[in-house]
Design a protein around this motif. Structure first.
Motif, PDB file in Angstrom:
ATOM      1  N   PRO A  98      12.036   2.373  12.178  1.00 48.69           N
ATOM      2  CA  PRO A  98      11.424   2.058  10.844  1.00 48.69           C
ATOM      3  C   PRO A  98      11.892   0.624  10.590  1.00 48.69           C
ATOM      4  O   PRO A  98      10.851  -0.014   9.873  1.00 48.69           O
ATOM      5  N   ARG A  99      13.018   0.024  10.892  1.00 48.72           N
ATOM      6  CA  ARG A  99      13.464  -1.331  10.991  1.00 48.72           C
ATOM      7  C   ARG A  99      12.377  -2.109  11.675  1.00 48.72           C
ATOM      8  O   ARG A  99      12.023  -3.257  11.259  1.00 48.72           O
ATOM      9  N   TRP A 100      12.101  -1.982  12.684  1.00 47.57           N
ATOM     10  CA  TRP A 100      11.107  -2.701  13.666  1.00 47.57           C
ATOM     11  C   TRP A 100       9.779  -2.598  12.966  1.00 47.57           C
ATOM     12  O   TRP A 100       9.021  -3.748  12.863  1.00 47.57           O
ATOM     13  N   LEU A 101       9.220  -1.661  12.304  1.00 48.91           N
ATOM     14  CA  LEU A 101       8.061  -1.346  11.747  1.00 48.91           C
ATOM     15  C   LEU A 101       8.196  -2.321  10.481  1.00 48.91           C
ATOM     16  O   LEU A 101       7.166  -3.113  10.008  1.00 48.91           O
ATOM     17  N   LEU A 102       9.422  -2.374   9.729  1.00 51.28           N
ATOM     18  CA  LEU A 102       9.339  -3.272   8.576  1.00 51.28           C
ATOM     19  C   LEU A 102       9.371  -4.778   8.891  1.00 51.28           C
ATOM     20  O   LEU A 102       8.696  -5.535   8.378  1.00 51.28           O
ATOM     21  N   GLN A 134       0.714  -1.082   0.098  1.00 54.20           N
ATOM     22  CA  GLN A 134      -0.026  -0.008  -0.063  1.00 54.20           C
ATOM     23  C   GLN A 134       0.874   1.164  -0.047  1.00 54.20           C
ATOM     24  O   GLN A 134       0.511   2.069   0.846  1.00 54.20           O
ATOM     25  N   LEU A 135       1.962   1.356  -1.024  1.00 55.23           N
ATOM     26  CA  LEU A 135       2.729   2.512  -1.028  1.00 55.23           C
ATOM     27  C   LEU A 135       2.611   3.194  -2.300  1.00 55.23           C
ATOM     28  O   LEU A 135       3.529   3.829  -2.896  1.00 55.23           O
ATOM     29  N   MET A 136       1.559   3.019  -3.291  1.00 59.03           N
ATOM     30  CA  MET A 136       1.514   3.492  -4.498  1.00 59.03           C
ATOM     31  C   MET A 136       1.371   4.986  -4.399  1.00 59.03           C
ATOM     32  O   MET A 136       1.858   5.619  -5.633  1.00 59.03           O
ATOM     33  N   ASP A 137       0.887   5.556  -3.450  1.00 60.00           N
ATOM     34  CA  ASP A 137       0.965   7.079  -3.349  1.00 60.00           C
ATOM     35  C   ASP A 137       2.225   7.688  -3.399  1.00 60.00           C
ATOM     36  O   ASP A 137       2.405   8.627  -3.845  1.00 60.00           O
ATOM     37  N   ILE A 138       3.227   6.975  -3.087  1.00 62.10           N
ATOM     38  CA  ILE A 138       4.875   7.414  -3.314  1.00 62.10           C
ATOM     39  C   ILE A 138       5.575   6.577  -4.212  1.00 62.10           C
ATOM     40  O   ILE A 138       7.117   6.590  -4.347  1.00 62.10           O
ATOM     41  N   LEU A 139       4.796   5.847  -5.170  1.00 64.14           N
ATOM     42  CA  LEU A 139       5.555   4.980  -6.188  1.00 64.14           C
ATOM     43  C   LEU A 139       6.836   5.959  -6.829  1.00 64.14           C
ATOM     44  O   LEU A 139       7.818   5.584  -6.874  1.00 64.14           O
ATOM     45  N   PRO A 140       6.503   7.492  -7.273  1.00 64.78           N
ATOM     46  CA  PRO A 140       7.604   8.123  -8.112  1.00 64.78           C
ATOM     47  C   PRO A 140       8.810   8.061  -7.256  1.00 64.78           C
ATOM     48  O   PRO A 140       9.848   7.994  -7.853  1.00 64.78           O
ATOM     49  N   ILE A 141       8.540   8.554  -6.076  1.00 66.10           N
ATOM     50  CA  ILE A 141       9.650   8.855  -5.273  1.00 66.10           C
ATOM     51  C   ILE A 141      10.372   7.385  -4.736  1.00 66.10           C
ATOM     52  O   ILE A 141      11.734   7.488  -4.639  1.00 66.10           O
ATOM     53  N   HIS A 169       4.785  -1.427   6.382  1.00 66.89           N
ATOM     54  CA  HIS A 169       5.862  -0.783   5.440  1.00 66.89           C
ATOM     55  C   HIS A 169       5.453   0.968   5.594  1.00 66.89           C
ATOM     56  O   HIS A 169       6.461   1.728   5.382  1.00 66.89           O
ATOM     57  N   ALA A 170       4.227   1.071   5.403  1.00 64.42           N
ATOM     58  CA  ALA A 170       3.536   2.397   5.337  1.00 64.42           C
ATOM     59  C   ALA A 170       4.037   3.159   6.472  1.00 64.42           C
ATOM     60  O   ALA A 170       4.546   4.390   6.337  1.00 64.42           O
ATOM     61  N   LYS A 171       3.975   2.885   7.699  1.00 67.22           N
ATOM     62  CA  LYS A 171       4.451   3.363   8.926  1.00 67.22           C
ATOM     63  C   LYS A 171       5.928   3.735   8.987  1.00 67.22           C
ATOM     64  O   LYS A 171       6.434   4.440   9.394  1.00 67.22           O
ATOM     65  N   ALA A 172       6.441   2.598   8.386  1.00 68.01           N
ATOM     66  CA  ALA A 172       7.934   2.784   8.443  1.00 68.01           C
ATOM     67  C   ALA A 172       8.512   3.798   7.542  1.00 68.01           C
ATOM     68  O   ALA A 172       9.475   4.623   7.990  1.00 68.01           O
ATOM     69  N   PHE A 173       7.747   3.956   6.361  1.00 68.97           N
ATOM     70  CA  PHE A 173       8.135   5.218   5.372  1.00 68.97           C
ATOM     71  C   PHE A 173       7.866   6.385   6.089  1.00 68.97           C
ATOM     72  O   PHE A 173       8.683   7.459   6.031  1.00 68.97           O
ATOM     73  N   LYS A 174       6.782   6.448   6.878  1.00 68.47           N
ATOM     74  CA  LYS A 174       6.558   7.740   7.457  1.00 68.47           C
ATOM     75  C   LYS A 174       7.393   8.019   8.752  1.00 68.47           C
ATOM     76  O   LYS A 174       7.899   9.237   8.877  1.00 68.47           O
ATOM     77  N   SER A 175       7.993   6.967   9.368  1.00 71.62           N
ATOM     78  CA  SER A 175       8.938   7.162  10.517  1.00 71.62           C
ATOM     79  C   SER A 175      10.106   7.656   9.600  1.00 71.62           C
ATOM     80  O   SER A 175      10.907   8.592  10.266  1.00 71.62           O
ATOM     81  N   LEU A 176      10.569   6.941   8.673  1.00 64.49           N
ATOM     82  CA  LEU A 176      11.683   7.315   7.987  1.00 64.49           C
ATOM     83  C   LEU A 176      11.810   8.758   7.260  1.00 64.49           C
ATOM     84  O   LEU A 176      12.723   9.809   7.296  1.00 64.49           O
ATOM     85  N   ALA A 195      14.394   8.777   2.275  1.00 63.70           N
ATOM     86  CA  ALA A 195      13.690   7.940   3.278  1.00 63.70           C
ATOM     87  C   ALA A 195      13.280   6.852   2.176  1.00 63.70           C
ATOM     88  O   ALA A 195      13.293   5.557   2.739  1.00 63.70           O
ATOM     89  N   ALA A 196      12.952   7.044   1.043  1.00 65.22           N
ATOM     90  CA  ALA A 196      12.595   6.026  -0.219  1.00 65.22           C
ATOM     91  C   ALA A 196      13.708   5.031  -0.456  1.00 65.22           C
ATOM     92  O   ALA A 196      13.610   3.963  -0.542  1.00 65.22           O
ATOM     93  N   ARG A 197      14.970   5.747  -0.603  1.00 64.32           N
ATOM     94  CA  ARG A 197      16.092   4.987  -0.672  1.00 64.32           C
ATOM     95  C   ARG A 197      16.477   3.931   0.470  1.00 64.32           C
ATOM     96  O   ARG A 197      16.645   2.573   0.177  1.00 64.32           O
ATOM     97  N   ASP A 198      16.425   4.499   1.480  1.00 62.63           N
ATOM     98  CA  ASP A 198      16.648   3.648   2.763  1.00 62.63           C
ATOM     99  C   ASP A 198      15.637   2.543   2.884  1.00 62.63           C
ATOM    100  O   ASP A 198      16.055   1.472   3.243  1.00 62.63           O
ATOM    101  N   ILE A 199      14.180   2.772   2.924  1.00 62.96           N
ATOM    102  CA  ILE A 199      13.264   1.838   3.062  1.00 62.96           C
ATOM    103  C   ILE A 199      13.419   0.704   2.124  1.00 62.96           C
ATOM    104  O   ILE A 199      13.164  -0.374   2.287  1.00 62.96           O
ATOM    105  N   TYR A 200      13.734   1.133   0.593  1.00 61.89           N
ATOM    106  CA  TYR A 200      13.575  -0.041  -0.192  1.00 61.89           C
ATOM    107  C   TYR A 200      15.090  -0.889  -0.211  1.00 61.89           C
ATOM    108  O   TYR A 200      14.976  -2.182  -0.176  1.00 61.89           O
TER     109      TYR A 200
END
Length: 654
Positions: free
Chosen positions: A323-327, A76-83, A332-339, A349-354
């Motif tokens: 964020p790593r605990w959330l992953l 459920q991360l389609m809203d941030i797909l470009p970044i 994943h959506a909460k992890a991105f918000k945290s990052l 944040a996008a680089r790190d989460i992926y």
């Protein structure tokens, strides 16, 4: 992009072996290709070449973009797909962002600033680190409260371990063991159960929840100690104190390491030791403030440690969760918000989460290949500390650096400095003043490590400081041979002992002080990080309990000179273990360390003995400035072409 264009050679020009290899390189996802999966697992199990691999390197752009879209849809991360797509490209080539047409100048500037201005980060990151630092200060204050109280609580509770009263009753020896046991209760509690409780509590409550629970124990236990009427009640309260200390000791360094950017992770995580040292200093200040309070002095010294727990209880829920605990919990959506709160730009944040996600997939594959369950319970994860090769090497290394902290002898001073200075001829107030100086030096000299731990490295700091701790501690012990009878003689002995203890402290603070908890918090994979840190903390506190329990009796049996000489010798043994068996972790992401700890222990020790030691002799004994230290680890090149892989494979087949 076609395989021919990427490779620069048509498939017809390649051998059957090479075509098979190219096919696996060019047409598959990072996460579902059998060839990549097996190669990655092999690298993470026995990395004899020391190569640190990025799991995203070698994936064609089209395939990478498809992987990112699949990942975004699944979580459920389609809203941030470009970044997220941009972040994946940067994660694949972290040093090639200057030539990426997908990035705008603002995004490139943000990536440049990670190097040019490595301490420029969002305020919430530093707010979280400050609260983690307060948690560390509680630990130091708890230690020094009992240090000062040692001068009076044994007599107040009817268990004197020195003086005419116990000599006449013949109870000095048994009381010395009892006083040692009371002092060691928090560390026994941590080693036996409090440290191990942190794994399931972290699993269910998260990093913030576990720290909050530990802070509650740290708030109520000192008050209970101050109100104790018997030594049994004091023992019970100190066990409760150990629960709070253990939960924070395991969780806070892990929390700091998981939120910190790679370039300053060492400096931020070592805030644990820096502010533990500050807590020791504050505790010595509190001991001096209440020294003339009469019969309740020891109660105030023990009870004052509740003060720093108050802001920790109030503030921890304002911090972002790890964020790593959330992953790990598949949020994943909460992890991105945290990052996004912890990084300067959404791109970072996008680089790190992926990248974290990609590496966690590899960790799961490693566990599956070992025939183990990815979703294991606490007892299974504990056994895996010693059965999975990559995890076993981290267990060994963290155990060595934690044991070394007790072997170096710092805690015979931290726990008993007031007693040591009193034996050197100081009065009660003089002993507390000398302990205050010890706390001040411990704090001041911890500051250089904030910068040096990510420049000289963890190993470099340890290898430099252990020899210095050896001779300073030995000299401090030998100074007790100075005659203590008479005014000037007594002052000479006290001054000499204090001088060398302070020098010992100054060498400890930037080396073995910050490194153990920083190191142990970063070496384990996410799947085993809580139980691994529990192991490290339990190891540290078990030997702290042994030290605290035995030192009063050791002084009686071996004299103070013999006790200091014993711990001085242990510094040399610790130095040898660190030199041979402790890999460097500086400037590696938490995920890249999977490959560092895939290098077999024998390979690492052989490299240190046959390459590093001869280089060191040439450089620093023979003063050959041109001597170059060979590197054990090397990065897989970001722009490795398929031809390079094909050539290597062809050479092996020939």
């Amino acid at each position: 992009m076609s395989a021919e264009k990427e490779i620069g050679t048509s498939p017809e020009q390649l051998s059957d072996h090479d075509q098979t290899y190219v096919s696996s390189k060019t047409g598959a996802s990072a996460f579902n290709t059998e060839e990549r999966r097996r190669r990655s697992v092999a690298q993470m199990s026995s990395n004899v070449t020391g190569e640190i691999r990025n799991p995203l390197i070698g994936i064609p752009r089209a395939q990478l973009m498809q992987d990112v879209e699949d990942y975004a849809q699944e979580h459920q991360l389609m809203d941030i797909l470009p970044i997220l797509r941009k972040g994946a490209l940067v994660a694949q080539r972290p040093h090639g962002y200057e030539n990426m047409p997908d990035l705008d100048e603002h995004e490139r500037d943000a990536l440049r600033n990670e190097i040019a201005h490595r301490w420029r980060h969002p305020k919430i990151l530093y707010f979280t680190v400050i609260l983690n630092s307060i948690a560390a200060a509680i630990q130091g204050w708890d230690q020094t409260g009992s240090n000062g109280a040692n001068l009076s609580f044994p007599t107040a509770l009817g268990i004197p371990d020195s003086g005419k009263e116990c000599t006449d009753a013949g109870t000095c020896a048994s009381n010395a063991w009892l006083v040692g046991f009371i002092n060691s209760c928090p560390y026994i509690a941590i080693a036996l159960f409090a440290g191990w409780m942190s794994d399931p509590l972290n699993n269910y409550l998260g990093r913030r929840g576990t720290i909050f629970l530990g802070a509650i124990f740290s708030l109520i236990s000192p008050i209970g100690m101050a109100c104790s009427q018997t030594y049994g009640q004091l023992i019970a309260c100190r066990i409760l104190l150990g629960i709070g200390m253990g939960l924070k000791e395991v969780t806070v360094p892990v929390f700091s390491s998981e939120i910190a950017p790679t370039s300053i992770r060492g400096g931020l995580v070592m805030s644990w030791q820096l502010w533990t040292a500050f807590g020791i200093f504050l505790g010595t200040c509190a001991n001096l403030i209440v020294v003339n309070a009469g019969d309740i002095t020891w109660r105030l010294q023990l009870g004052s440690a509740f003060i720093p727990a108050v802001p920790l209880v109030l503030g921890i829920w304002y911090c972002p969760e790890s964020p790593r605990w959330l992953l790990k919990k598949n949020r994943h959506a909460k992890a991105f918000k945290s990052l996004a709160r912890l990084r300067n730009t959404p791109l970072q944040a996008a680089r790190d989460i992926y990248f974290i996600h990609a590496q966690l997939v590899q960790e799961e594959l490693l566990i599956e290949e070992s025939g183990l369950s990815v979703h294991s319970n606490f007892f299974t994860r504990f056994m895996e500390l010693f059965t999975i090769p990559r995890v076993r090497r981290a267990t060994q290394a963290s155990g060595i650096v934690m044991i070394a902290q007790q072997m170096c002898g710092i805690n015979i001073i931290a726990f008993y400095s007031s007693t040591v200075f009193a034996q050197a001829g100081a009065s009660n107030i003089g002993a507390l003043l000398a302990s205050w100086g010890f706390g001040l030096i411990n704090f001041i000299f911890a500051w250089p490590a904030v910068w040096t731990i990510d420049t000289f490295g963890r190993r470099g700091l340890l290898i430099f400081t252990f020899p210095q701790m050896f001779w300073t501690l030995l000299a401090a012990g030998m100074c007790f041979f100075i005659p203590a009878s008479g005014g000037t003689g007594s002052n000479a002995q006290l001054g000499a002992v204090a001088l060398f203890i302070y020098l010992f402290d100054a060498f400890y603070s930037p080396g073995e002080g910050p490194v153990p908890f920083t190191y142990s918090a970063e070496v384990f994979p996410l799947s085993h990080r809580e139980v691994g840190m529990s192991w490290a903390v339990a190891t540290n506190n078990f030997w702290a309990a042994v030290l605290s329990l035995t030192f009063p009796r050791m002084v009686q049996a071996m004299t103070i000179q013999g006790a200091f000489g014993f711990y001085a010798a242990l510094n040399i043994i610790a130095l040898i273990m660190i030199f041979l068996f402790l890999p460097e972790t500086m400037k590696r992401t938490l995920e890249e360390l999977d490959y560092v700890f895939a290098v077999p222990t024998r390979t690492h020790a052989h490299y240190q003995l046959t390459q590093v030691l001869p280089w060191w002799i040439k450089r620093w004994v023979l003063f050959r400035k041109g001597a170059v230290c060979p590197e054990l680890y090397k990065f897989e090149a970001e722009d490795d072409s398929i031809e390079t892989f094909v050539d290597k494979s062809h050479e092996k087949s020939v």
